[in-house]
Design an enzyme around this catalytic site. Structure first.
Site, short mmCIF file in Angstrom:
data_model
loop_
_atom_site.label_atom_id
_atom_site.label_comp_id
_atom_site.label_asym_id
_atom_site.label_seq_id
_atom_site.Cartn_x
_atom_site.Cartn_y
_atom_site.Cartn_z
N GLY A 31 0.77 -1.12 -0.14
CA GLY A 31 -0.10 -0.03 -0.23
C GLY A 31 0.91 1.11 -0.04
O GLY A 31 1.93 1.35 -0.27
N GLY A 36 5.43 3.84 -8.81
CA GLY A 36 6.01 2.58 -9.18
C GLY A 36 5.07 1.42 -9.43
O GLY A 36 5.32 0.62 -10.07
N HIS A 37 4.33 1.47 -8.22
CA HIS A 37 3.45 0.34 -7.78
C HIS A 37 2.38 0.23 -9.06
O HIS A 37 2.06 -0.89 -9.63
CB HIS A 37 2.47 0.68 -6.78
CG HIS A 37 3.36 0.48 -5.29
ND1 HIS A 37 3.48 1.65 -4.61
CD2 HIS A 37 3.90 -0.52 -4.82
CE1 HIS A 37 4.19 1.34 -3.72
NE2 HIS A 37 4.30 0.15 -3.48
N ASP A 149 13.29 -3.52 -5.74
CA ASP A 149 13.86 -4.30 -4.79
C ASP A 149 14.60 -5.57 -5.44
O ASP A 149 13.84 -6.83 -5.71
CB ASP A 149 12.66 -4.84 -3.97
CG ASP A 149 11.96 -3.54 -3.22
OD1 ASP A 149 12.27 -3.23 -2.24
OD2 ASP A 149 10.85 -3.07 -3.88
N ARG A 186 8.37 4.84 1.64
CA ARG A 186 8.88 5.46 2.92
C ARG A 186 9.72 6.76 2.21
O ARG A 186 10.09 7.61 3.39
CB ARG A 186 10.07 4.54 3.03
CG ARG A 186 9.46 3.18 4.00
CD ARG A 186 10.42 2.51 4.42
NE ARG A 186 10.13 1.24 5.35
CZ ARG A 186 10.15 0.06 5.03
NH1 ARG A 186 10.62 -0.31 3.85
NH2 ARG A 186 9.44 -0.78 5.92
#
Ligand code: AMP
Length: 284
Positions: A31, A36-37, A149, A186
């Protein structure tokens, strides 16, 4: 777009789609979504007729003292963005996905060893566990994970191949802010001053990569990058490493193979809270 909160409702929707011959693409997230998501959702759309995204802040990948309780949460904002990106179903479980009596662990090695694992020892075991659970729930044809990641992407490729999971794992390129900072949920922890400094991470990474590509010794180039990061305001460098892009075996000396990835994790101090740990990587 449907928003479902229970395992039973999710399984019913998947069952319905399967019955009418749909294929399913899946994007797992925690969430606090950004572009990017959403790029992952658009990529999933190209590989399947229906796209499912999950939103779940997974406790087993957080260590004591990390930001599990304060991790940003915004389900209604996330749902709006997912709908606009073409998502068909959001799985946002209410409560824990782990039974009180949960007793199963997954231990990953290979590309999961070193780098992140040197600093967050249980992280990839926790990621592997939740990804396995989610893949079992959604049973997608394809699942999309970001290169942001990178070590996680390799770990999940290994996990799904080792355990014969019938899913295609698709890697998605890193989406960045205008100054090169990789988008991350973040990043919103950074105040204006730290945010301005954080952009240097990618600039320094690119300079380091260019040096290595140009024939510099890897140790010299990564040492210089570490120093440049400290000069730019980072307080602690977990790693700057050049590694084989498939195995993440560390490389040294001059670059012998073209299949190298440069990876970095560094801490940016922020007024009034703990450091924000930023990661980035790129092909050399
Ligand atoms: P998270 O919500 O942080 O667990 O991330 C969910 C997925 O989005 C993971 O596969 C991440 O690698 C991916 N992701 C996060 N940030 C980015 C980005 N800036 N570009 C591409 N993918 C990303």
């Amino acid at each position: 777009m449907e928003i479902l909160h229970t395992e039973r409702a999710l399984r019913a929707a998947i069952w319905r789609w399967r019955g009418s011959g749909e294929t399913i693409g899946f994007v797992p997230t925690m969430g606090a979504l950004h572009d990017g998501h959403l790029s992952l959702v658009r990529l999933a759309r190209r590989h399947a007729s229906k796209v499912v995204a999950s939103i779940y802040v997974n406790p087993t990948q957080f260590a004591e003292g990390e930001d599990l309780d304060t991790y940003p949460r915004d389900l209604s904002g996330d749902a709006r963005k997912l709908k606009a990106a073409g998502c068909d179903l959001v799985f946002a479980p209410r409560g824990s996905l782990y039974r009180d009596s949960h007793a199963t662990k997954i231990t990953v090695s290979g590309a999961a060893l070193g780098l992140e694992t040197d600093f967050r020892p249980h992280f990839f075991d926790g990621v592997a566990l939740i990804v396995t659970k989610l893949l079992n729930l959604v049973a997608p044809d394809a699942a999309v994970f970001g290169e942001k990641d990178y070590q996680q992407l390799l770990t999940i490729r290994t996990l799904t191949a080792d355990l014969n999971m019938p899913v295609k794992i698709i890697g998605a390129p890193i989406i960045r802010e205008a100054d090169g900072l990789a988008m991350s949920s973040r990043n919103q922890y950074l105040g204006p001053q730290a945010r301005a400094r954080a952009g240097k991470l990618n600039v320094i990474l690119r300079q380091c990569s260019a040096k290595i590509r140009g024939g510099a010794e890897i140790e010299a180039a990564t040492d210089a990058a570490r120093k440049a990061l400290l000069d730019a305001g980072f307080s602690k460098i977990d790693y700057v490493a050049c590694a084989d892009e498939h195995t993440l075996a560390l490389m040294s000396g001059a670059l012998k193979s073209r299949r190298a990835r440069l990876l970095v994790a560094a801490h940016m101090p922020v007024n009034g809270r703990d450091d924000v740990r930023l990661i980035d990587n790129m092909a050399v």
